[in-house]
Scaffold this motif. Structure first.
Motif, PDB file in Angstrom:
ATOM      1  N   ILE A 100       0.858  -1.186   0.000  1.00 10.79           N
ATOM      2  CA  ILE A 100       0.000   0.000   0.000  1.00 10.79           C
ATOM      3  C   ILE A 100       0.894   1.236   0.000  1.00 10.79           C
ATOM      4  N   THR A 101       1.132   1.785  -1.180  1.00  5.54           N
ATOM      5  CA  THR A 101       1.978   2.973  -1.323  1.00  5.54           C
ATOM      6  C   THR A 101       1.262   4.005  -2.180  1.00  5.54           C
ATOM      7  N   ALA A 102       1.642   5.256  -1.988  1.00  4.63           N
ATOM      8  CA  ALA A 102       1.084   6.346  -2.796  1.00  4.63           C
ATOM      9  C   ALA A 102       2.046   7.527  -2.738  1.00  4.63           C
ATOM     10  N   THR A 103       1.899   8.424  -3.690  1.00  2.60           N
ATOM     11  CA  THR A 103       2.755   9.605  -3.771  1.00  2.60           C
ATOM     12  C   THR A 103       1.897  10.860  -3.704  1.00  2.60           C
ATOM     13  N   ALA A 111       6.210  13.448  -1.488  1.00  2.68           N
ATOM     14  CA  ALA A 111       6.145  12.527  -0.353  1.00  2.68           C
ATOM     15  C   ALA A 111       5.698  11.155  -0.838  1.00  2.68           C
ATOM     16  N   ARG A 112       6.478  10.141  -0.487  1.00  9.05           N
ATOM     17  CA  ARG A 112       6.086   8.758  -0.743  1.00  9.05           C
ATOM     18  C   ARG A 112       5.574   8.166   0.567  1.00  9.05           C
ATOM     19  N   VAL A 113       4.348   7.661   0.546  1.00 11.63           N
ATOM     20  CA  VAL A 113       3.648   7.235   1.758  1.00 11.63           C
ATOM     21  C   VAL A 113       3.391   5.735   1.703  1.00 11.63           C
ATOM     22  N   VAL A 114       3.599   5.075   2.835  1.00 17.15           N
ATOM     23  CA  VAL A 114       3.292   3.658   3.003  1.00 17.15           C
ATOM     24  C   VAL A 114       2.374   3.503   4.205  1.00 17.15           C
ATOM     25  N   LEU A 115       1.281   2.756   4.031  1.00 13.58           N
ATOM     26  CA  LEU A 115       0.348   2.477   5.132  1.00 13.58           C
ATOM     27  C   LEU A 115       0.479   1.018   5.538  1.00 13.58           C
ATOM     28  N   GLN A 116       0.503   0.812   6.862  1.00 10.72           N
ATOM     29  CA  GLN A 116       0.488  -0.532   7.433  1.00 10.72           C
ATOM     30  C   GLN A 116      -0.453  -0.543   8.623  1.00 10.72           C
ATOM     31  N   ALA A 179      -4.226  10.116   1.622  1.00  6.97           N
ATOM     32  CA  ALA A 179      -5.564   9.978   1.038  1.00  6.97           C
ATOM     33  C   ALA A 179      -5.541   9.025  -0.161  1.00  6.97           C
ATOM     34  N   ARG A 180      -4.532   9.151  -1.009  1.00  8.34           N
ATOM     35  CA  ARG A 180      -4.440   8.257  -2.169  1.00  8.34           C
ATOM     36  C   ARG A 180      -4.176   6.813  -1.747  1.00  8.34           C
ATOM     37  N   ALA A 181      -3.404   6.623  -0.684  1.00  8.51           N
ATOM     38  CA  ALA A 181      -3.142   5.267  -0.197  1.00  8.51           C
ATOM     39  C   ALA A 181      -4.417   4.632   0.368  1.00  8.51           C
ATOM     40  N   LEU A 182      -5.257   5.432   1.012  1.00  6.17           N
ATOM     41  CA  LEU A 182      -6.523   4.909   1.544  1.00  6.17           C
ATOM     42  C   LEU A 182      -7.458   4.483   0.419  1.00  6.17           C
ATOM     43  N   VAL A 183      -7.400   5.167  -0.718  1.00 10.24           N
ATOM     44  CA  VAL A 183      -8.217   4.766  -1.862  1.00 10.24           C
ATOM     45  C   VAL A 183      -7.747   3.423  -2.408  1.00 10.24           C
ATOM     46  N   LYS A 184      -6.428   3.176  -2.359  1.00 10.19           N
ATOM     47  CA  LYS A 184      -5.915   1.881  -2.807  1.00 10.19           C
ATOM     48  C   LYS A 184      -6.385   0.747  -1.906  1.00 10.19           C
ATOM     49  N   ILE A 185      -6.581   1.048  -0.624  1.00 15.08           N
ATOM     50  CA  ILE A 185      -7.063   0.011   0.292  1.00 15.08           C
ATOM     51  C   ILE A 185      -8.483  -0.393  -0.065  1.00 15.08           C
ATOM     52  N   SER A 186      -9.324   0.597  -0.319  1.00 14.10           N
ATOM     53  CA  SER A 186     -10.714   0.318  -0.687  1.00 14.10           C
ATOM     54  C   SER A 186     -11.242   1.478  -1.515  1.00 14.10           C
TER      55      SER A 186
END
Length: 225
Positions: A100-103, A111-116, A179-186
């Motif tokens: 789960i990554t997004a820019t 910023a490159r963001v990773v969610l865990q 916000a973009r990483a959360l969209v990748k989750i669902s």
């Protein structure tokens, strides 16, 4: 206090003193034999007395305060090299290898963001977010606005690698990346985030300076003669 006195007595007992018949130079050389031993014993005694004094104080604290003290101790332990090692353990293979990554971008910041899954911690450039953002509440709020919008502020840990621009632009770039990483989750998260304007890239940047002008549009003072 009894423990400290006994430790001091034990330390002094190991010291070897010469007889009165020896000369002064020989006496001085014998007294230099065990300085490290005595210093070590004194330091151990002082530490033991300090620990004894701290035990009753901690015993009188409520359970909630004891837990908060332990959490603060854990946060203090995760600093510097230990924190960098912890982040690398959480991100095996680096940022690019995560699922789960997004820019996010803002001004000249990227910023490159990773969610865990986690407890809501935020790490920026291998440092704690509060330390990196200098404790500014508004910048720290930018990093958690998308999570708070969906009620996930305590469900995910955020790992960020950011460069360029200032701290304000970096914080807003992190907001877009989260916000973009959360969209990748669902994809169901896209509607509430879009309604709050968290998925819109802010394209405003500083206008470049023009030749003959002091700034982008500021002109020199006009003189008729």
């Amino acid at each position: 206090m009894a423990l400290s006195v006994s430790s001091l007595a034990a330390a002094l007992s190991h010291l070897s003193f010469p007889s009165t018949s020896t000369s002064k130079p020989h006496q001085a050389s014998l007294l230099r034999l065990h300085p490290s031993t005595s210093r070590r014993a004194v330091s151990l005694a002082l530490r033991a007395s300090a620990a004894e004094a701290a035990e009753p104080a901690e015993a009188g604290l409520p359970a909630e305060e004891v837990v908060s003290v332990e959490e603060e101790a854990e946060e203090d332990a995760l600093s510097g090299f230990a924190l960098r090692k912890y982040v690398k353990q959480r991100l095996p293979g680096g940022f690019a290898a995560q699922r789960i990554t997004a820019t996010g971008r803002r001004k000249t910041a990227i910023a490159r963001v990773v969610l865990q899954e986690g407890t809501g911690k935020v790490f920026i450039n291998f440092r704690d977010a509060k330390e990196y953002l200098q404790g500014n509440p508004m910048w720290m709020e930018y990093c958690k606005v998308p999570l708070a919008t969906l009620g996930f502020e305590n469900n995910y840990d955020v790992f960020v690698k950011v460069h360029g621009g200032g701290l304000s632009g970096q914080a807003q770039a992190i907001c877009l990346g989260v916000a973009r990483a959360l969209v990748k989750i669902s994809t169901a998260n896209k509607v509430p985030l879009r309604s709050e304007g968290l998925l819109t890239r802010d394209t405003r940047i500083v206008e470049r300076k023009k030749a003959g002008l002091k700034k982008a549009r500021k002109r020199p003072q006009f003189s008729k003669r």
